[in-house]
Scaffold this motif. Structure first.
Motif, PDB file in Angstrom:
ATOM      1  N   GLY A 192      30.765 -25.195 136.270  1.00 48.01           N
ATOM      2  CA  GLY A 192      30.089 -23.978 136.736  1.00 48.01           C
ATOM      3  C   GLY A 192      28.732 -23.768 136.093  1.00 48.01           C
ATOM      4  O   GLY A 192      28.346 -24.444 135.133  1.00 48.01           O
ATOM      5  N   GLU A 193      27.989 -22.801 136.629  1.00 46.56           N
ATOM      6  CA  GLU A 193      26.601 -22.553 136.233  1.00 46.56           C
ATOM      7  C   GLU A 193      26.460 -22.075 134.788  1.00 46.56           C
ATOM      8  O   GLU A 193      25.402 -22.234 134.185  1.00 46.56           O
ATOM      9  N   GLY A 194      27.504 -21.453 134.238  1.00 47.49           N
ATOM     10  CA  GLY A 194      27.400 -20.896 132.894  1.00 47.49           C
ATOM     11  C   GLY A 194      26.997 -21.915 131.850  1.00 47.49           C
ATOM     12  O   GLY A 194      26.218 -21.626 130.928  1.00 47.49           O
ATOM     13  N   ILE A 195      27.508 -23.129 131.991  1.00 45.57           N
ATOM     14  CA  ILE A 195      27.238 -24.156 130.991  1.00 45.57           C
ATOM     15  C   ILE A 195      25.787 -24.634 131.056  1.00 45.57           C
ATOM     16  O   ILE A 195      25.262 -25.197 130.088  1.00 45.57           O
ATOM     17  N   ASN A 196      25.130 -24.390 132.187  1.00 44.79           N
ATOM     18  CA  ASN A 196      23.748 -24.831 132.356  1.00 44.79           C
ATOM     19  C   ASN A 196      22.814 -24.150 131.357  1.00 44.79           C
ATOM     20  O   ASN A 196      21.795 -24.709 130.959  1.00 44.79           O
ATOM     21  N   LYS A 197      23.180 -22.922 130.937  1.00 42.15           N
ATOM     22  CA  LYS A 197      22.335 -22.190 129.992  1.00 42.15           C
ATOM     23  C   LYS A 197      22.297 -22.840 128.619  1.00 42.15           C
ATOM     24  O   LYS A 197      21.384 -22.582 127.835  1.00 42.15           O
ATOM     25  N   LEU A 198      23.282 -23.691 128.330  1.00 39.62           N
ATOM     26  CA  LEU A 198      23.326 -24.350 127.023  1.00 39.62           C
ATOM     27  C   LEU A 198      22.251 -25.424 126.878  1.00 39.62           C
ATOM     28  O   LEU A 198      22.040 -25.944 125.776  1.00 39.62           O
ATOM     29  N   GLN A 199      21.546 -25.751 127.965  1.00 38.25           N
ATOM     30  CA  GLN A 199      20.462 -26.723 127.881  1.00 38.25           C
ATOM     31  C   GLN A 199      19.386 -26.294 126.888  1.00 38.25           C
ATOM     32  O   GLN A 199      18.652 -27.132 126.353  1.00 38.25           O
ATOM     33  N   VAL A 200      19.296 -24.987 126.676  1.00 40.04           N
ATOM     34  CA  VAL A 200      18.265 -24.477 125.772  1.00 40.04           C
ATOM     35  C   VAL A 200      18.460 -24.986 124.349  1.00 40.04           C
ATOM     36  O   VAL A 200      17.535 -24.953 123.537  1.00 40.04           O
ATOM     37  N   LEU A 201      19.645 -25.497 124.035  1.00 42.14           N
ATOM     38  CA  LEU A 201      19.899 -26.048 122.701  1.00 42.14           C
ATOM     39  C   LEU A 201      19.191 -27.388 122.496  1.00 42.14           C
ATOM     40  O   LEU A 201      19.069 -27.845 121.360  1.00 42.14           O
ATOM     41  N   VAL A 202      18.754 -28.009 123.570  1.00 42.61           N
ATOM     42  CA  VAL A 202      17.967 -29.243 123.477  1.00 42.61           C
ATOM     43  C   VAL A 202      16.520 -28.848 123.181  1.00 42.61           C
ATOM     44  O   VAL A 202      15.946 -28.044 123.907  1.00 42.61           O
ATOM     45  N   PRO A 203      15.913 -29.374 122.111  1.00 42.26           N
ATOM     46  CA  PRO A 203      14.571 -28.916 121.707  1.00 42.26           C
ATOM     47  C   PRO A 203      13.524 -28.957 122.818  1.00 42.26           C
ATOM     48  O   PRO A 203      12.726 -28.036 122.960  1.00 42.26           O
ATOM     49  N   THR A 204      13.500 -30.038 123.603  1.00 36.29           N
ATOM     50  CA  THR A 204      12.507 -30.127 124.674  1.00 36.29           C
ATOM     51  C   THR A 204      12.745 -29.074 125.749  1.00 36.29           C
ATOM     52  O   THR A 204      11.793 -28.544 126.339  1.00 36.29           O
ATOM     53  N   MET A 205      14.002 -28.760 126.004  1.00 34.82           N
ATOM     54  CA  MET A 205      14.324 -27.725 126.988  1.00 34.82           C
ATOM     55  C   MET A 205      13.933 -26.347 126.450  1.00 34.82           C
ATOM     56  O   MET A 205      13.491 -25.471 127.193  1.00 34.82           O
ATOM     57  N   VAL A 239      14.215 -41.151 121.633  1.00 32.96           N
ATOM     58  CA  VAL A 239      15.075 -39.963 121.648  1.00 32.96           C
ATOM     59  C   VAL A 239      14.436 -38.840 122.448  1.00 32.96           C
ATOM     60  O   VAL A 239      15.099 -38.146 123.222  1.00 32.96           O
ATOM     61  N   TYR A 240      13.130 -38.672 122.285  1.00 32.86           N
ATOM     62  CA  TYR A 240      12.419 -37.588 122.976  1.00 32.86           C
ATOM     63  C   TYR A 240      12.480 -37.756 124.488  1.00 32.86           C
ATOM     64  O   TYR A 240      12.869 -36.842 125.214  1.00 32.86           O
ATOM     65  N   VAL A 241      12.100 -38.928 124.967  1.00 33.81           N
ATOM     66  CA  VAL A 241      12.013 -39.145 126.418  1.00 33.81           C
ATOM     67  C   VAL A 241      13.382 -39.417 127.032  1.00 33.81           C
ATOM     68  O   VAL A 241      13.830 -38.690 127.931  1.00 33.81           O
ATOM     69  N   ILE A 242      14.060 -40.458 126.528  1.00 34.97           N
ATOM     70  CA  ILE A 242      15.353 -40.829 127.103  1.00 34.97           C
ATOM     71  C   ILE A 242      16.382 -39.738 126.849  1.00 34.97           C
ATOM     72  O   ILE A 242      17.191 -39.409 127.727  1.00 34.97           O
ATOM     73  N   GLY A 243      16.328 -39.145 125.643  1.00 33.69           N
ATOM     74  CA  GLY A 243      17.278 -38.080 125.322  1.00 33.69           C
ATOM     75  C   GLY A 243      17.123 -36.876 126.226  1.00 33.69           C
ATOM     76  O   GLY A 243      18.106 -36.265 126.651  1.00 33.69           O
ATOM     77  N   THR A 244      15.884 -36.523 126.542  1.00 32.46           N
ATOM     78  CA  THR A 244      15.642 -35.367 127.410  1.00 32.46           C
ATOM     79  C   THR A 244      16.228 -35.584 128.800  1.00 32.46           C
ATOM     80  O   THR A 244      16.958 -34.736 129.330  1.00 32.46           O
ATOM     81  N   PHE A 245      15.910 -36.735 129.393  1.00 37.24           N
ATOM     82  CA  PHE A 245      16.407 -37.009 130.740  1.00 37.24           C
ATOM     83  C   PHE A 245      17.914 -37.256 130.738  1.00 37.24           C
ATOM     84  O   PHE A 245      18.618 -36.906 131.688  1.00 37.24           O
ATOM     85  N   GLY A 246      18.406 -37.862 129.653  1.00 38.03           N
ATOM     86  CA  GLY A 246      19.839 -38.103 129.544  1.00 38.03           C
ATOM     87  C   GLY A 246      20.638 -36.811 129.449  1.00 38.03           C
ATOM     88  O   GLY A 246      21.670 -36.646 130.120  1.00 38.03           O
ATOM     89  N   THR A 247      20.158 -35.876 128.628  1.00 34.03           N
ATOM     90  CA  THR A 247      20.869 -34.598 128.510  1.00 34.03           C
ATOM     91  C   THR A 247      20.742 -33.767 129.791  1.00 34.03           C
ATOM     92  O   THR A 247      21.664 -33.024 130.143  1.00 34.03           O
ATOM     93  N   SER A 248      19.621 -33.901 130.489  1.00 37.34           N
ATOM     94  CA  SER A 248      19.477 -33.207 131.777  1.00 37.34           C
ATOM     95  C   SER A 248      20.535 -33.679 132.764  1.00 37.34           C
ATOM     96  O   SER A 248      21.159 -32.873 133.463  1.00 37.34           O
ATOM     97  N   LEU A 249      20.726 -35.001 132.808  1.00 35.93           N
ATOM     98  CA  LEU A 249      21.756 -35.564 133.689  1.00 35.93           C
ATOM     99  C   LEU A 249      23.148 -35.112 133.257  1.00 35.93           C
ATOM    100  O   LEU A 249      23.985 -34.754 134.094  1.00 35.93           O
ATOM    101  N   LEU A 250      23.372 -35.113 131.935  1.00 28.51           N
ATOM    102  CA  LEU A 250      24.674 -34.693 131.423  1.00 28.51           C
ATOM    103  C   LEU A 250      24.975 -33.247 131.802  1.00 28.51           C
ATOM    104  O   LEU A 250      26.082 -32.934 132.273  1.00 28.51           O
ATOM    105  N   PHE A 251      23.992 -32.358 131.618  1.00 27.36           N
ATOM    106  CA  PHE A 251      24.216 -30.957 131.948  1.00 27.36           C
ATOM    107  C   PHE A 251      24.379 -30.754 133.459  1.00 27.36           C
ATOM    108  O   PHE A 251      25.092 -29.854 133.891  1.00 27.36           O
ATOM    109  N   PHE A 252      23.702 -31.579 134.246  1.00 27.88           N
ATOM    110  CA  PHE A 252      23.883 -31.508 135.701  1.00 27.88           C
ATOM    111  C   PHE A 252      25.325 -31.829 136.070  1.00 27.88           C
ATOM    112  O   PHE A 252      25.944 -31.132 136.893  1.00 27.88           O
ATOM    113  N   LEU A 253      25.872 -32.873 135.448  1.00 26.42           N
ATOM    114  CA  LEU A 253      27.260 -33.259 135.727  1.00 26.42           C
ATOM    115  C   LEU A 253      28.242 -32.212 135.218  1.00 26.42           C
ATOM    116  O   LEU A 253      29.226 -31.874 135.893  1.00 26.42           O
TER     117      LEU A 253
END
Length: 275
Positions: free
Chosen positions: A217-230, A197-211
């Motif tokens: 738009g850029e506004g949704i990118n700030k929600l990455q902070v809700l991911v603990p590793t971010m 979850v830590y490794v795959i989840g981090t990279f997976g959510t990064s890809l999801l937020f990129f998409l």
């Protein structure tokens, strides 16, 4: 305090802590080299100026000497936090793996006291890992900054704030580990689940937020902070980056996760049958 000392004794008398220590040291070396390579690329990209297009402001801000220094002085955070998370989890799951949980709770009927002792011991352990890697970073980073022709930045408050918040991140992830260990009592199951979850989840959510960012738009990118590793990564960012929340948001998010893990873990430990 006796319970905390007992928990620390359990850790010291097993091979687990130094095995994790060796692994963390190797991963720290890899992280330093990775951060050095990234910092070199950033300095080269901004050396001639003239950056344009999407992400130019982000690149320029990341190449700021304070942010480069903050990155190098906190090298090894991502994988170091994973090691602390796993070690804190084992502090709990070891009791079930070696079938000592029943004895522990019989000797100390107040289960919340046992959980609190494990939390404190794990936080101490996390801070030791942070302290060691910080000392190593304070030795290695000045050398690498000199090679990059960047000032050491040790007079910058933002650099020391990043180092201090990095210590807080190590402590909070230790609490998360104890909570996860109570939730997933199987040592093997917890190890595989959390690392995945830590490794795959981090990279997976990064890809999801990129998409999602490219779509909405850029506004949704700030929600990455809700991911603990971010959130923990944001805590050591140095100066604020364009399009990113301020550091305190990462602190609040990670404290929130740690509180939930600590409270929920204590509640489950008090009610669950240990047999």
């Amino acid at each position: 305090m006796n319970l905390v000392r007992a928990e620390l004794l359990k850790i010291r008398t097993t091979n687990t802590w130094w095995i994790f220590g060796i692994v963390t040291f190797v991963l720290w070396i890899l992280a330093v080299l990775w951060n050095w390579g990234e910092s070199y690329q950033l300095t080269q990209m901004t050396a001639d100026g003239g950056l344009e297009g999407d992400g130019a402001d982000q690149i320029v801000a990341s190449a700021d000497p304070v942010n480069i220094a903050s990155t190098l002085y906190t090298s090894g955070q991502f994988l170091g936090l994973l090691m602390v998370l796993m070690l804190a989890t084992i502090v709990v799951t070891n009791e079930y793996f070696h079938q000592t949980a029943t004895t522990t709770f019989l000797l100390t009927p107040r289960r919340e006291a046992v959980v609190l002792a494990k939390l404190v011991a794990s936080v101490i352990l996390g801070l030791i890992f942070w302290l060691v890697t910080t000392v190593l970073n304070l030795i290695a980073a000045p050398i690498l900054l000199t090679v990059l022709k960047v000032d050491l930045q040790l007079g910058e408050p933002a650099v020391w704030r990043a180092i201090g918040l990095n210590g807080l991140a190590y402590a909070l992830w230790a609490i998360l580990g104890v909570g996860a260990g109570i939730l997933i009592r199987s040592q093997l199951g917890a190890t595989i689940t959390l690392s995945s979850v830590y490794v795959i989840g981090t990279f997976g959510t990064s890809l999801l937020f990129f998409l999602l960012t490219s779509q909405f738009g850029e506004g949704i990118n700030k929600l990455q902070v809700l991911v603990p590793t971010m959130a923990s990564d944001l805590m050591v960012s140095g100066k604020e980056l364009p399009g990113s929340p301020p550091q305190w948001v990462g602190v609040v998010v990670l404290i929130g996760y740690a509180l939930i893990a600590g409270v929920l873990g204590t509640w489950i430990a008090k009610r669950r049958d240990v047999s």
